[in-house]
Enzyme design. Structure first.
Site, mmCIF file in Angstrom:
data_model
loop_
_atom_site.group_PDB
_atom_site.id
_atom_site.type_symbol
_atom_site.label_atom_id
_atom_site.label_comp_id
_atom_site.label_asym_id
_atom_site.label_seq_id
_atom_site.Cartn_x
_atom_site.Cartn_y
_atom_site.Cartn_z
ATOM 1 N N CYS A 71 1.097 -1.324 -0.294
ATOM 2 C CA CYS A 71 -0.039 -0.083 -0.106
ATOM 3 C C CYS A 71 0.766 1.253 0.315
ATOM 4 O O CYS A 71 0.637 2.091 -0.929
ATOM 5 C CB CYS A 71 -1.009 0.089 1.161
ATOM 6 S SG CYS A 71 -2.070 -1.327 1.257
ATOM 7 N N HIS A 127 -2.700 6.750 4.361
ATOM 8 C CA HIS A 127 -1.517 5.824 4.705
ATOM 9 C C HIS A 127 -0.275 6.341 4.142
ATOM 10 O O HIS A 127 0.642 5.599 3.614
ATOM 11 C CB HIS A 127 -2.052 4.396 3.874
ATOM 12 C CG HIS A 127 -1.164 3.163 4.506
ATOM 13 N ND1 HIS A 127 -1.335 2.063 4.049
ATOM 14 C CD2 HIS A 127 -0.584 3.149 5.736
ATOM 15 C CE1 HIS A 127 -0.710 1.127 4.928
ATOM 16 N NE2 HIS A 127 -0.105 1.830 5.911
#
Ligand code: NAG
Ligand code: NAG
Ligand code: NAG
Ligand code: NAG
Ligand code: NAG
Ligand code: NAG
Ligand code: NAG
Length: 515
Positions: A71, A127
């Site tokens: 990610c 993130h």
């Protein structure tokens, strides 16, 4: 800090607008999380994804398109146009308790577009750092944000526990339920904690916000950039029952739930597309869809016919689903086999928006706008998939005067891909139904733990089934030299220990800045 500010002032002085005859397009970038290569209708999936298929059919499908295997690295490359060897994010993801983030000196795609006259909106997953507020979206070029700052959580309660706490690098490879002592909520409207959404499934929540933004923006003169980073279809395995009902024939429970999660996301994309059309701005909009990495096989995903899983440097980890759809494209219904990489979006979107990056910002990405719009050739000849010097070494060094083959790395040059070190789990996972009668070839070397060099012609052999490293030593050698040259430009990776000050109990029960 002074150096960073200076850099910033210089940088903002470097852009200028290209005034064209066309209205500048709105840009909607939809990023799915952990969406497997096989799991879209047009790749032969048994799942129904009519909205995604229709959008892709009207646009350009990217069938030689690469992302990162996890990610934060993919998101960092999308946002900065740089490989993570140049930002320090080479190793793993940013865990909620770790005090670091995407370095502040690199302007993001949102900075670029906002300086170029766009309004900028981010929804869903961030993130890219949360330990200081400077790392969060409203400080990285976004005018508005609604979503969560860390990497994953419950789809209904928006609650998550840190699972990194003092895990060693070796332990990291083991899927772990080892939870840290820190748990909290993570959902924000701008920067304000949201407490009244318990029970609303996140795919519905972010879709609804996206539809509101589209409807609202259609009354504005300014073009907009909407970054819709769905939580779907990452673990935990959660979806409202009605989305699973059509898949009761799927025996594997995780696969069945995941199928529902994909369907809900597909419906969401359909709703956003409909809002764009109903608002009369479809002709002035470009929609980009991408996964962030390969599917997580243990969370229901499937990367068939590719080898490997999320987290690995095999094609199943890094080759992604991607397409662009817009009436602005001159080639509609095309399937592009031209090489493209997630770091290319920064300069590509700048070109779409007519925002010119005047000086060389030292980007690793290439503008693919003429390739996408008109089918011109791709300017990209190579992809550095990654060099991760912190992954434990594997096997013996092949040569002493070039790149150390014990180190985890992978590079693509032309049709060839070289992998070194320990690339992670290289199994093919059984396909749920047959796809065009294909059967996976089985590699001989799968159990050789000391092996650390593989060479594939991934154009002829996307399955990575025929290792050419033994018969093409000079190709191996020249690609190792390329890795050595890239490594010489790398910054040291960042990967700090957990900071106990992260504890959400100290911050009103929410994950958020602690410094
Ligand atoms: C975590 O690791 C750090 C650094 O090694 C150490 O100082 C700290 O005590 C550890 N924390 C716990 C709770 O084990
Ligand atoms: C959210 O809803 C669930 C199920 O109704 C409930 O168990 C939980 O306590 C709620 N959480 C909060 C923070 O209200
Ligand atoms: C899409 O819109 C329909 C109609 O408004 C709604 O019922 C549905 O829940 C929406 N789906 C998502 C994923 O938001
Ligand atoms: C709609 O746009 C106006 C003006 O740009 C803004 O003040 C308002 O908050 C927006 N509403 C939504 C739902 O985004
Ligand atoms: C969009 O473009 C098409 C083709 O040029 C045209 O027929 C249609 O009227 C346009 N729609 C709007 C809302 O401008
Ligand atoms: C490197 O390898 C060559 C040939 O394999 C050998 O002759 C040489 O001594 C080695 N050099 C070092 C510094 O180990
Ligand atoms: C990569 O570069 C670093 C820093 O210059 C160096 O320490 C390391 O030995 C290099 N690794 C390889 C595999 O070439």
């Amino acid at each position: 800090m002074i150096a960073q500010n200076l850099f910033w002032i210089l940088w903002t002085g470097l852009i200028g607008l290209v005034v064209g005859s066309e209205k500048r397009p709105n840009i909607v970038f939809i990023l799915a999380d952990d969406y497997g290569f096989h799991d879209i209708g047009y790749h032969g999936s048994e799942f129904r994804t009519p909205n995604l298929d229709k959008l892709a059919d009207e646009g350009v499908k990217l069938e030689n398109y690469y992302v990162q295997p996890i990610c934060s690295p993919t998101r960092s490359q999308l946002m900065t146009g740089r490989y993570q060897i140049h930002t320090g994010l080479q190793h793993s993801i940013i865990w909620p308790s770790q005090p670091y983030g995407l370095p502040l000196q690199y302007p993001t795609l949102a900075n670029l577009l906002r300086d170029g006259g766009y309004t900028t909106h981010a929804l869903g997953k961030w993130h890219l750092g949360l330990y200081k507020k400077e790392y969060t979206p409203l400080h990285r070029g976004f005018d508005t944000f609604y979503g969560y700052w860390e990497g994953g959580e419950d789809y209904y309660t928006y609650y998550n526990c840190d699972t990194f706490h003092n895990r060693t690098i070796e332990e990291e490879e083991i899927p772990s339920q080892k939870e840290g002592p820190w748990c909290g909520f993570d959902l924000r409207d701008m920067e304000t904690p949201v407490t009244n959404m318990n029970g609303t499934y996140s795919t519905h929540l972010y879709t609804g916000k996206a539809v509101d933004i589209v409807k609202n923006a259609s009354n504005s003169e300014k073009p907009f950039f909407l970054y819709l980073a769905y939580q779907a279809v990452h673990t935990p395995m959660e979806v409202p029952q009605k989305y699973m009902d059509p898949y009761s024939h799927i025996k594997n429970e995780y696969r069945r739930i995941y199928a529902g999660m994909v369907s809900a996301m597909d419906e969401g994309v359909g709703n956003v597309t409909k809002a764009l059309k109903d608002s009369g701005i479809w002709n002035d909009t470009i929609v980009i869809f991408s996964t962030d990495n390969g599917g997580q096989v243990f969370g229901g995903g499937n990367n068939w016919p590719l080898r490997g899983n999320k987290r690995t440097l095999w094609e199943g980890g890094v080759r992604g689903i991607g397409f662009v759809s817009s009436p602005r494209l001159k080639q509609k219904g095309a399937v592009s086999k031209k090489l493209m990489h997630v770091s290319d979006w920064f300069p590509t979107v700048a070109d779409m928006a007519g925002v010119k990056v005047k000086e060389d910002l030292g980007l690793d990405g290439f503008s693919q706008w003429s390739m996408l719009r008109s089918g011109k050739s791709s300017p990209r000849k190579e992809i550095l998939h990654n060099i991760d010097i912190w992954e434990p070494l594997q096997g013996k060094m092949l040569y002493n005067d070039t790149f150390d083959t014990r180190v985890r790395a992978a590079i693509r040059v032309g049709d060839y891909k070289l992998i070194t070190g320990n690339p992670g789990d290289g199994k093919w996972y059984p396909v749920p139904t047959t796809v065009d009668g294909l059967t996976p070839p089985l590699p001989a070397e799968i159990s050789e733990s000391a092996k650390n060099v593989w060479l594939f012609n991934v154009v002829k052999d996307p399955y990575e089934s025929i290792d050419l490293s033994g018969i093409m030593p000079s190709q191996v050698r020249s690609m190792l030299d390329r890795l050595k040259a890239y490594n010489a430009t790398a910054v040291p990776p960042m990967y700090p220990q957990s900071d106990p000050k992260c504890d959400p109990k100290l911050h009103g029960g929410f994950w958020g800045p602690w410094e």
